[in-house]
Design an enzyme around this catalytic site. Sequence first.
Site, short mmCIF file in Angstrom:
data_model
loop_
_atom_site.label_atom_id
_atom_site.label_comp_id
_atom_site.label_asym_id
_atom_site.label_seq_id
_atom_site.Cartn_x
_atom_site.Cartn_y
_atom_site.Cartn_z
N TRP A 1 0.83 -1.21 0.00
CA TRP A 1 0.00 0.00 0.00
C TRP A 1 0.86 1.26 0.00
CZ3 TRP A 1 -4.40 -0.43 -2.01
CH2 TRP A 1 -5.19 -1.56 -1.81
N ASP B 1 -1.71 6.54 6.47
CA ASP B 1 -2.80 5.73 5.93
C ASP B 1 -3.17 4.69 6.99
OD1 ASP B 1 -4.45 3.96 4.68
OD2 ASP B 1 -3.10 3.50 3.01
N LYS C 1 -12.52 -1.52 6.44
CA LYS C 1 -11.80 -2.45 7.31
C LYS C 1 -12.31 -2.36 8.74
CE LYS C 1 -8.96 -2.69 3.66
NZ LYS C 1 -8.10 -1.83 2.84
C1 LIG Z 1 -7.52 -1.31 1.76
C2 LIG Z 1 -6.42 -0.36 1.83
C3 LIG Z 1 -6.28 0.68 0.89
C4 LIG Z 1 -7.19 0.82 -0.32
O1 LIG Z 1 -8.46 1.21 0.03
P1 LIG Z 1 -9.54 1.58 -1.08
O2 LIG Z 1 -10.65 2.10 -0.25
O3 LIG Z 1 -9.86 0.31 -1.81
O4 LIG Z 1 -8.97 2.59 -1.98
C5 LIG Z 1 -5.23 1.57 1.05
N1 LIG Z 1 -4.38 1.47 2.08
C6 LIG Z 1 -4.49 0.48 3.00
C7 LIG Z 1 -3.51 0.42 4.13
C8 LIG Z 1 -5.51 -0.45 2.91
O5 LIG Z 1 -5.62 -1.42 3.83
#
Ligand SMILES: *Cc1c(COP(=O)(O)O)cnc(C)c1O
Length: 358
Positions: free
Chosen positions: A101, A170, A194
């Site tokens: 990511w 993030d 999540k």
């Molecule tokens: C799932 C995830 C993303 C992507 O999320 P989207 O909503 O599909 O764009 C980005 N960073 C992390 C750490 C993630 O777990």
Amino acid sequence: MRVFNFAAGPAALPLEVLEQARNELIDWNGSGMSVMEVSHRSKAFVAAAEQAHHDLRELLAVPGNYKILFLQGGATGQFAFIPMNLARPESSADYLITGQWSKKAVGEARRYCKANVAADAGANYSTVPVQSALQFTDGAAYVHYTPNETIGGVEFNYVPQTGGVPLVADFSSTILSRPIDVSKFGLIYAGAQKNIGPSGLVVVIVRDDLIGKARPGTPSVFDYKAMADDNSMLNTPPTFSWYMAGLVFQWLKRQGGLAAIGDRNRLKAKKLYAAIDASTFYANPVEKQSRSWMNVPFTLAKPDLEKAFLQGAAKAGLTNLEGHRSVGGMRASIYNAMPSAGIDALISYMKEFERTNV
Ligand SMILES: *Cc1c(COP(=O)(O)O)cnc(C)c1O
């Protein structure tokens, strides 16, 4: 029948929340309508949206000089909207790379500014760089990192110090899993699917001094100032996701807040890692001090048994244990909504599978 769902995202939601949503699905708040069918400008929806906002602020103890935004475009959208809002094309920004990511984040940022790699943990991404290994660029607009890498199951056990440069994080797969000190960050973002609620929503927590600097050409719906000025309702927000997030925040408060859920999460992860470590059949590739509380990848000593492992697991009501398509193996995502009973059920299944297959 409900299963124990170990999906990485969209992920399991608390049963209580789903039941509440079901009970009020076709008649929300005595309106005779679903929450999906009411105006986002209606008094009732605005009140629910504000309550969610307030509860999230309380749960994370967000200081008064931060705005909380409920936006669209996912965490991936933020990979672009962060440089658009915080950097100019000629600005530098530093990225710490600890997995897939953070790699995607720097790749997207390169389209908008001079995005540098300030550290790259490399070597299959099984650890995080130490503070002294971070090589920051003078004058960088911000430092970006991924506190928890969802795919690799690699987590920072410290908050990087950046010497006053805004820290952007993030938090998609670890937000609300335990208390954090928001004041250490310039901007926190998290896709909802999540640990917050259904997909379609991304939460951004941004310090006031970082708002209002978007470069010319930034679409209004992705401009933090335009969205902050309109309480994230410049246009129609993802109302159902926002409502569901609000129910999850209330559920978290009923659990005792983030300190209580954090204790539970620590124990859940500890138990699962202990079971993996105690076995010669299962292994987790991540260095102990960087192991994720939320995403636990593991391999089988006999990879040709993976299919049988997954089939047996599904039969036992344990679903979505396959690892990310890019890395293979297994991965158990054990977010807030995964009860301890789910961990216990997984561990007993793993023991039984090992006993009958070695
Ligand atoms: C799932 C995830 C993303 C992507 O999320 P989207 O909503 O599909 O764009 C980005 N960073 C992390 C750490 C993630 O777990």
